[in-house]
Scaffold this active site. Structure first.
Site, mmCIF file in Angstrom:
data_model
loop_
_atom_site.group_PDB
_atom_site.id
_atom_site.type_symbol
_atom_site.label_atom_id
_atom_site.label_comp_id
_atom_site.label_asym_id
_atom_site.label_seq_id
_atom_site.Cartn_x
_atom_site.Cartn_y
_atom_site.Cartn_z
ATOM 1 N N ARG A 189 69.510 -63.918 -17.133
ATOM 2 C CA ARG A 189 69.049 -62.710 -16.532
ATOM 3 C C ARG A 189 67.429 -63.047 -16.430
ATOM 4 O O ARG A 189 67.087 -62.554 -15.344
ATOM 5 C CB ARG A 189 69.712 -61.729 -17.301
ATOM 6 C CG ARG A 189 69.275 -60.242 -17.168
ATOM 7 C CD ARG A 189 68.522 -59.616 -18.489
ATOM 8 N NE ARG A 189 68.015 -58.326 -18.407
ATOM 9 C CZ ARG A 189 66.905 -57.967 -18.948
ATOM 10 N NH1 ARG A 189 66.284 -58.684 -19.621
ATOM 11 N NH2 ARG A 189 66.733 -56.687 -18.741
ATOM 12 N N GLU A 288 78.180 -47.790 -15.100
ATOM 13 C CA GLU A 288 76.671 -46.973 -15.486
ATOM 14 C C GLU A 288 76.057 -46.409 -14.438
ATOM 15 O O GLU A 288 75.390 -45.566 -14.684
ATOM 16 C CB GLU A 288 75.897 -47.839 -16.373
ATOM 17 C CG GLU A 288 76.365 -48.168 -17.693
ATOM 18 C CD GLU A 288 75.340 -48.860 -18.646
ATOM 19 O OE1 GLU A 288 74.336 -49.563 -18.294
ATOM 20 O OE2 GLU A 288 75.528 -48.932 -19.912
ATOM 21 N N HIS A 414 75.272 -61.863 -20.885
ATOM 22 C CA HIS A 414 75.655 -60.909 -21.376
ATOM 23 C C HIS A 414 76.416 -59.935 -20.632
ATOM 24 O O HIS A 414 77.354 -59.012 -21.052
ATOM 25 C CB HIS A 414 74.426 -59.879 -21.927
ATOM 26 C CG HIS A 414 73.800 -59.071 -20.943
ATOM 27 N ND1 HIS A 414 72.907 -59.354 -20.050
ATOM 28 C CD2 HIS A 414 73.865 -57.854 -20.566
ATOM 29 C CE1 HIS A 414 72.299 -58.643 -19.098
ATOM 30 N NE2 HIS A 414 72.934 -57.500 -19.506
#
Length: 466
Positions: A189, A288, A414
């Site tokens: 990331r 989210e 993650h």
């Protein structure tokens, strides 16, 4: 009955007023004098216990029922009865009570009723004012969005309409340091963002960059090092105070400006920005709903020829055959220490599992079910229904459908993979096509959560990612 009234209390021996106090008359026990704290306790006691005046008729001699200090804590936020100016109210003519004086009791009862009516009207006016304030906020947001119609019909959406108190839990979760440590240690990331900016300095040189949801400020610092003239970093969570220290520690405070607040509610020190960067991706990519905020920033602040990074994202679907996982998660409930708990399956199955899958358990070619162009997509397009067909690569049982935010055969991240367990395995053969349909939409009660419905081989199941 309970009668409350205000008088100027006179010292027993000296004929002068020494302060304003509150008197409470209860038929069985007579008159009680209350100071300011006593009045507060009484109001909070009545609020908390829903005590009626009739029930106080049964009160015997002894301490007042609201005598405990626990009733100093307000039972109702901004309680109008606790905002009454006692001095102002006490300017009414002072009276002296005798418990047997019926005419005085009637007078005080009338005054108490009038005070209660005023308090009720004040509460109703406050509620109307709060509602009007919220509507005004939404109207202002709409006016801001409508000032630039060149980008099409994108609307603010449910996330922009959330009040700060409704969204507090989400931002509070990003105030904890552990989540930022996990993201920073995710090399796939973090290094992907870094390498993109450092290898494309010609894009960033001299530009004004907006970092939406900056966290520790790592992307903002990459942009500054890549040559950005000015970087504006925005985050509502408490981590931004650490980001301010981090920016100063790296002597980038002249380039990076940090602002605490929701992008939908704050104002920026510039009218337009050249580039928007953000690490908005969640589990299943859209969990989210942070992309909604990026799109709001794009429509409100991005220059006509501006750029958004990441610029394009895919959601892919694949079939998984893992009978051991299915046994551990689903069949497990058939016999738990010799007890049937099969009813638990109905509760377990709708909850997607976020975990790392073994690459060898993937039994179909992945298929892209949604491509998102961050430069043009609208909020409404983030909810969709798509048909798909999975080409099976192994003869086995399909037990799982999985959404790849990063594929199982790539370096771990993650984000992991989002796994949707099937209640009953589907037998499949190499070379055949497994058709289905997927529907994705926001949970109306919590727009940051997602409801995903999968219809595979005639078997339909809705999952809640929250």
């Amino acid at each position: 009955m309970l009668i409350m009234y205000l008088v100027r209390k006179t010292h027993e021996q000296k004929p002068f007023y020494f302060g304003y106090v509150i008197s409470v008359f209860m038929p069985k026990t007579g008159v009680y004098w209350l100071d300011d704290y006593g009045y507060i306790k009484m109001i909070n006691y009545i609020r908390n216990t829903k005590f009626s005046a009739e029930s106080l008729l049964l009160t015997s001699n002894g301490p007042l029922p609201w005598d405990s200090d626990e009733y100093l804590k307000p039972a109702l936020a901004d309680d109008p009865l606790l905002q009454i100016d006692v001095e102002e109210l006490s300017e009414v003519t002072a009276v002296t009570l005798s418990p047997a004086a019926d005419d005085q009791v009637s007078l005080l009862l009338q005054r108490a009723t009038q005070a209660e009516d005023r308090a009720q009207r004040a509460e109703e006016a406050l509620a109307r004012a709060m509602d009007d304030l919220h509507k005004l906020k939404l109207l202002a947001q709409g006016l801001v969005l409508n000032t630039d119609t060149s980008r099409g019909p994108s609307r603010s959406g449910a996330i922009a309409e959330l009040r700060e108190d409704e969204d507090e839990a989400y931002f509070s979760s990003y105030g904890h340091y552990s989540i930022h440590e996990e993201m920073l240690k995710d090399k796939v990331r973090t290094e992907s963002y870094r390498d993109f900016m450092y290898r494309n300095m010609d894009i960033f040189k001299g530009k004004v960059v907006l970092d939406v949801g900056c966290g520790t400020g790592i992307l903002s610092m990459f942009a500054a090092k890549a040559g950005a003239r000015k970087v504006i970093a925005v985050d509502q969570s408490e981590i931004i105070y650490q980001a301010m220290d981090i920016v100063r520690s790296n002597k980038l405070e002249d380039t990076i400006t940090l602002i605490k607040g929701r992008i939908e509610e704050i104002g920026l020190p510039v009218e337009k920005v050249d580039i928007i960067i953000s690490e908005w991706m969640g589990y299943f990519l859209l969990f989210e709903s942070m992309l909604d905020s990026v799109l709001y920033a794009r429509d409100r602040y991005l220059a006509e020829d501006g750029l958004v990074y990441p610029d394009r994202c895919n959601i892919s679907l694949a079939a998984v055959g893992d009978t051991q996982k299915h046994s551990d998660r689903i069949a497990f409930w058939d016999a738990v220490y010799d007890f049937k708990m099969t009813c638990m399956k109905k509760a377990v199955i709708p909850e997607p599992v976020v975990e790392m899958l073994k690459p060898e358990t993937v039994i179909s070619e992945p298929v892209v079910i949604r491509t998102i162009d961050c430069g043009s997509v609208t909020v409404s397009e983030l909810e969709f229904t798509e048909d798909f067909s999975l080409k099976i690569t192994a003869s086995t049982f399909c037990t799982v459908s999985v959404m790849f935010s990063t594929a199982p055969d790539c370096t771990k991240t993650h984000w992991k993979q989002t796994v949707f367990l099937l209640e009953s395995p589907i037998p499949v053969k190499t070379g055949e096509e497994l058709p289905g349909q997927i529907t994705v939409h926001k949970n109306r009660k919590d727009p940051r959560a997602l409801l995903i419905t999968l219809d595979i081989a005639g078997r339909k199941q809705t999952y809640s990612l929250q």
